[in-house]
Design a protein around this motif. Structure first.
Motif, PDB file in Angstrom:
ATOM      1  N   THR A   1       0.994  -1.540  -0.178  1.00  0.00           N
ATOM      2  CA  THR A   1      -0.133  -0.367  -0.132  1.00  0.00           C
ATOM      3  C   THR A   1       0.708   0.987  -0.030  1.00  0.00           C
ATOM      4  O   THR A   1       2.034   0.872   0.497  1.00  0.00           O
ATOM      5  N   ILE A   2      -0.036   2.497  -0.289  1.00  0.00           N
ATOM      6  CA  ILE A   2       0.891   3.573  -1.108  1.00  0.00           C
ATOM      7  C   ILE A   2      -0.135   4.648  -0.037  1.00  0.00           C
ATOM      8  O   ILE A   2      -1.002   5.237  -1.000  1.00  0.00           O
ATOM      9  N   ALA A   3       0.563   5.570   0.576  1.00  0.00           N
ATOM     10  CA  ALA A   3      -0.271   6.165   0.965  1.00  0.00           C
ATOM     11  C   ALA A   3       0.223   7.797   0.645  1.00  0.00           C
ATOM     12  O   ALA A   3       2.099   8.408   0.465  1.00  0.00           O
TER      13      ALA A   3
ATOM     14  N   GLY B   1       2.334  -6.630  11.035  1.00  0.00           N
ATOM     15  CA  GLY B   1       3.623  -7.723  10.628  1.00  0.00           C
ATOM     16  C   GLY B   1       3.799  -7.244   9.236  1.00  0.00           C
ATOM     17  O   GLY B   1       4.933  -7.984   8.717  1.00  0.00           O
ATOM     18  N   ASN B   2       3.448  -7.023   8.614  1.00  0.00           N
ATOM     19  CA  ASN B   2       3.481  -6.181   6.657  1.00  0.00           C
ATOM     20  C   ASN B   2       3.856  -4.949   6.893  1.00  0.00           C
ATOM     21  O   ASN B   2       3.546  -4.550   6.030  1.00  0.00           O
ATOM     22  N   GLU B   3       4.753  -4.443   7.643  1.00  0.00           N
ATOM     23  CA  GLU B   3       4.563  -2.735   8.600  1.00  0.00           C
ATOM     24  C   GLU B   3       5.129  -2.024   6.268  1.00  0.00           C
ATOM     25  O   GLU B   3       5.440  -1.501   6.571  1.00  0.00           O
ATOM     26  N   ALA B   4       6.589  -3.461   6.687  1.00  0.00           N
ATOM     27  CA  ALA B   4       7.686  -3.178   5.734  1.00  0.00           C
ATOM     28  C   ALA B   4       6.073  -3.367   3.950  1.00  0.00           C
ATOM     29  O   ALA B   4       7.110  -1.894   3.109  1.00  0.00           O
ATOM     30  N   ASN B   5       5.730  -3.598   4.026  1.00  0.00           N
ATOM     31  CA  ASN B   5       5.320  -3.819   2.909  1.00  0.00           C
ATOM     32  C   ASN B   5       3.958  -1.605   2.570  1.00  0.00           C
ATOM     33  O   ASN B   5       3.207  -1.914   1.864  1.00  0.00           O
ATOM     34  N   PHE B   6       4.032  -1.047   3.728  1.00  0.00           N
ATOM     35  CA  PHE B   6       3.680   0.139   3.323  1.00  0.00           C
ATOM     36  C   PHE B   6       4.186   1.207   3.215  1.00  0.00           C
ATOM     37  O   PHE B   6       5.802   1.132   3.647  1.00  0.00           O
ATOM     38  N   ILE B   7       4.229   1.961   2.374  1.00  0.00           N
ATOM     39  CA  ILE B   7       5.122   3.264   1.808  1.00  0.00           C
ATOM     40  C   ILE B   7       4.521   4.607   1.872  1.00  0.00           C
ATOM     41  O   ILE B   7       3.052   4.678   1.267  1.00  0.00           O
ATOM     42  N   ASN B   8       5.222   5.403   3.044  1.00  0.00           N
ATOM     43  CA  ASN B   8       4.397   6.478   3.354  1.00  0.00           C
ATOM     44  C   ASN B   8       5.220   8.045   2.468  1.00  0.00           C
ATOM     45  O   ASN B   8       6.186   7.672   2.480  1.00  0.00           O
ATOM     46  N   VAL B   9       4.208   8.078   1.486  1.00  0.00           N
ATOM     47  CA  VAL B   9       5.042   9.087   0.085  1.00  0.00           C
ATOM     48  C   VAL B   9       4.951  10.597   0.932  1.00  0.00           C
ATOM     49  O   VAL B   9       3.254  10.478   0.742  1.00  0.00           O
ATOM     50  N   THR B  10       5.394  11.218   1.452  1.00  0.00           N
ATOM     51  CA  THR B  10       5.631  12.689   1.713  1.00  0.00           C
ATOM     52  C   THR B  10       5.672  13.717   1.405  1.00  0.00           C
ATOM     53  O   THR B  10       5.511  14.718   1.792  1.00  0.00           O
TER      54      THR B  10
ATOM     55  N   LEU C   1       6.268  14.408  -3.700  1.00  0.00           N
ATOM     56  CA  LEU C   1       5.345  13.914  -5.039  1.00  0.00           C
ATOM     57  C   LEU C   1       6.403  13.166  -5.378  1.00  0.00           C
ATOM     58  O   LEU C   1       6.077  12.379  -6.366  1.00  0.00           O
ATOM     59  N   ASP C   2       7.750  11.910  -4.775  1.00  0.00           N
ATOM     60  CA  ASP C   2       8.388  10.828  -5.110  1.00  0.00           C
ATOM     61  C   ASP C   2       7.428  10.104  -4.931  1.00  0.00           C
ATOM     62  O   ASP C   2       7.922   8.565  -4.422  1.00  0.00           O
ATOM     63  N   ILE C   3       6.627   9.460  -5.735  1.00  0.00           N
ATOM     64  CA  ILE C   3       5.386   7.922  -5.777  1.00  0.00           C
ATOM     65  C   ILE C   3       6.190   7.235  -6.577  1.00  0.00           C
ATOM     66  O   ILE C   3       6.396   6.362  -6.552  1.00  0.00           O
ATOM     67  N   GLU C   4       7.355   7.890  -7.558  1.00  0.00           N
ATOM     68  CA  GLU C   4       7.686   6.525  -8.039  1.00  0.00           C
ATOM     69  C   GLU C   4       8.922   5.786  -7.485  1.00  0.00           C
ATOM     70  O   GLU C   4       9.255   4.218  -7.741  1.00  0.00           O
ATOM     71  N   ALA C   5       9.929   6.404  -6.446  1.00  0.00           N
ATOM     72  CA  ALA C   5      10.512   5.895  -5.376  1.00  0.00           C
ATOM     73  C   ALA C   5      10.140   4.796  -4.376  1.00  0.00           C
ATOM     74  O   ALA C   5      10.040   3.311  -4.517  1.00  0.00           O
ATOM     75  N   ALA C   6       8.289   4.737  -4.703  1.00  0.00           N
ATOM     76  CA  ALA C   6       7.721   3.933  -3.779  1.00  0.00           C
ATOM     77  C   ALA C   6       6.858   2.376  -4.456  1.00  0.00           C
ATOM     78  O   ALA C   6       7.430   1.713  -4.009  1.00  0.00           O
ATOM     79  N   PHE C   7       7.105   3.211  -5.417  1.00  0.00           N
ATOM     80  CA  PHE C   7       6.965   2.334  -6.845  1.00  0.00           C
ATOM     81  C   PHE C   7       7.951   1.025  -7.340  1.00  0.00           C
ATOM     82  O   PHE C   7       8.249  -0.330  -7.083  1.00  0.00           O
ATOM     83  N   ASP C   8       9.160   1.229  -6.991  1.00  0.00           N
ATOM     84  CA  ASP C   8      10.908   1.472  -7.306  1.00  0.00           C
ATOM     85  C   ASP C   8      10.612  -0.241  -5.987  1.00  0.00           C
ATOM     86  O   ASP C   8      11.778  -0.934  -6.178  1.00  0.00           O
ATOM     87  N   ASP C   9      10.590   0.744  -4.993  1.00  0.00           N
ATOM     88  CA  ASP C   9      10.786  -0.215  -3.590  1.00  0.00           C
ATOM     89  C   ASP C   9       9.588  -1.959  -3.923  1.00  0.00           C
ATOM     90  O   ASP C   9      10.104  -2.295  -3.619  1.00  0.00           O
TER      91      ASP C   9
END
Length: 566
Positions: free
Chosen positions: A515-517, A535-544, A546-554
């Protein structure tokens, strides 16, 4: 004694540094050798990596297993240093074993990408999303077109299945003008559909605009669009098709994460296998994907759900169940009128009539309207006021110019149909006739009038037009019956509960959720964290930013099939 103890510690520290450096070198070597895209001999790759790290390859045991779809490479050696102090205990060297194994498996991947296209995604956000999602699907499919299916599920406060999917997923048949789907709260407790499920089609209606047309399906602002904008694209492995679809996404309206996730999981669930098979038969899906979606737990298969939002769950709307189908109580009557002569010839009976407030209705078109449409009403002035204020004109344009006190109508020399409505009122036990401003016992046009169904009515005019214009002077209860035809089906809290339920069902089915916020408020971040799960905290990405591309790269790196197994 203190010097001897310190010397022992120094030997151990030197040995651990050497072991760590050697372990890193071996890890890198086996990862490079195990990659399925690596076309060099795996043993040679390991040896070249280790020589570059100044490791004696004669002391390395290398084992390679390669079935074509699965490659495993292991390497084992020993870290060895000369001791400075441990020799006093008979240990001239310090030895530590080092080993590593890497494996890449050519897994089958089924992925649903659920993306927010609500109004707050406008501007730079939607631009960055389109770019990041394009790169994401392109990289996922690189050299893996036969192994990967991607479904794009855009959502705002509705999800549009588009013109293709309703040919395979059965939908209710109140109308066929648009293809948004809605679910009951109980539907969010499972990822798929039970056998024989007929998806509930969202009502086709417009409570936003005040205008009306007289052609079915032409309301100006239907909540569910009639075209394929923002539609779901299911089970594609075509980069061009996917990226073109992503490029067409815009932003508007509210937010319903629960709807998007429900459709995303539906396309990962094995209960959709028949629909995918039918789409293969009709060449809409690559035939290599026969048998998908696979059963949960199938070895060598990954099911992945990626969900992003920049907001919070808000309101969702639909027609009330009692207003979705059946007779509406609104009758329509069309009557043909011919305007004679040249409409540009002035006030001479040729299509232009003057109304000066004194001599009543002038000649021309009005002379035809009065006897045929006003049914003998004696007060022509008042009747004409009702007529020109309330009658929607079809196939030609008409307006009232108060400054010139003239009524103009364009005429093309053919018969033009004028449409008149009558609305049944339970309170009055009679029909309200808007253009006459009266109640009467029969609909205008009598037996020639035709009752509209609710789908016909709401596709023909907006609810605001019906309430404010046609029923503006009617009794209150009749107006309320129609202006209350729509309802809020979900609020923030209920949509959050549905989102939690469907994400929980997906995790229970071993669907991997990321998931991406995206610059989302606290409530949106909490919703995305909850969807990823405890237990899946690493699967949540908080984009603060405008670099949403980094979230998709992760996420792309996490989905990568190449990994160390030892």
């Amino acid at each position: 004694m203190m010097m001897v103890a310190g010397g022992f510690a120094l030997d151990i520290m030197r040995s651990e540094v050497d072991r760590t450096n050697l372990q890193n070198a071996v890890d890198r070597a086996v990862l490079a050798a195990a990659a399925l895209e690596q076309d060099r001999d795996p043993r040679t790759v390991v040896e070249d990596f280790l020589r570059a790290s100044q490791v004696d390859v004669d002391d390395v045991q290398i084992v390679v297993s390669d079935t074509g779809s699965v490659r495993s490479v292991s390497a084992a050696t020993t870290s060895e240093i000369d001791s400075l102090f441990l020799g006093m205990l008979g240990h001239e060297t310090v030895l530590q074993p080092v080993s590593s194994e890497a494996r890449e498996e050519e897994t089958e991947l089924e992925l649903s990408l659920v993306v927010d296209i609500s109004g707050s995604m406008g501007g730079t956000k939607i631009t960055n999303l389109r770019s990041a999602a394009t790169d994401f699907v392109t990289e996922l499919l690189r050299d893996r077109e036969d192994l990967t299916t991607i479904s794009i599920v855009p959502y705002n406060d509705r999800v549009n299945l588009g013109s293709l999917l309703p040919n395979y997923f059965e939908m209710t048949d109140e109308h066929d003008l648009s293809n948004c789907v809605v679910f009951d709260n109980t539907d969010f407790s499972s990822t798929g559909l039970t056998a024989g499920t007929v998806l509930q089609r969202m009502g086709h209606f417009d409570w936003v605009s005040g205008g009306a047309t007289n052609a079915q399906g032409n309301i100006s602002s239907p909540l569910c669009r009639e075209d394929d904008y923002g539609a779901v694209l299911a089970w594609s492995n075509n980069v061009t098709e996917l990226t073109t679809h992503i490029a067409g996404l815009g932003a508007g309206w509210n937010t319903a994460m629960d709807l998007g996730v429900k459709v995303g999981t539906m396309l990962l669930d094995p209960t959709s296998r028949d629909e995918l098979g039918e789409m293969i038969a009709d060449t809409h899906v690559d035939a290599v994907f026969a048998g998908r979606p696979f059963d949960y737990g199938t070895e060598g298969v990954q099911k992945v759900l990626v969900v992003m939002t920049d907001g919070v769950n808000t309101s969702q709307w639909d027609l009330r169940e009692s207003r979705k189908n059946g007779p509406s109580g609104v009758f329509v009557h069309n009557t043909a009128v011919t305007a004679p002569g040249n409409p540009n010839a002035g006030n001479n009976g040729n299509g232009v009539g003057d109304f000066d407030g004194n001599n009543g209705l002038a000649n021309g078109l009005i002379d035809q309207l009065v006897p045929s449409l006003l049914n003998g009403v004696s007060n022509y002035t008042n009747a004409w006021t009702n007529l020109r204020d309330n009658v929607p004109l079809n196939d030609h344009t008409g307006w009232w110019a108060s400054d010139e006190r003239e009524f103009f109508t364009a005429w093309d020399g053919t018969e033009n149909a004028n449409t008149f409505f009558s609305v049944w009122s339970d309170d009055q036990n009679a029909f309200w006739v808007p253009h006459l401003g009266i109640y009467q016992s029969t609909p205008f046009g009598a037996t020639d009038a035709v009752e509209l169904t609710y789908p016909e009515l709401f596709s023909q005019m907006s609810i605001n037009y019906l309430d404010d214009t046609l029923l503006g002077s009617a009794d209150t209860n009749t107006r309320n019956h129609y202006n209350g035809a729509w309802q809020t089906t979900q609020w923030h809290s209920s949509a959050n509960a549905n989102l939690a339920a469907i994400c929980g069902a997906a995790r229970a089915a071993d669907i991997i959720i990321y998931t991406i916020a995206f610059n989302a408020p606290t409530s949106g971040q909490t919703a995305m964290q909850g969807c990823a799960g405890v237990g899946n905290e690493a699967n949540f990405i908080n984009v603060t930013d405008l670099d949403i591309e980094a979230a998709f790269d992760d996420i792309l790196a996490s989905i990568n099939r190449l990994r160390l197994t030892q």
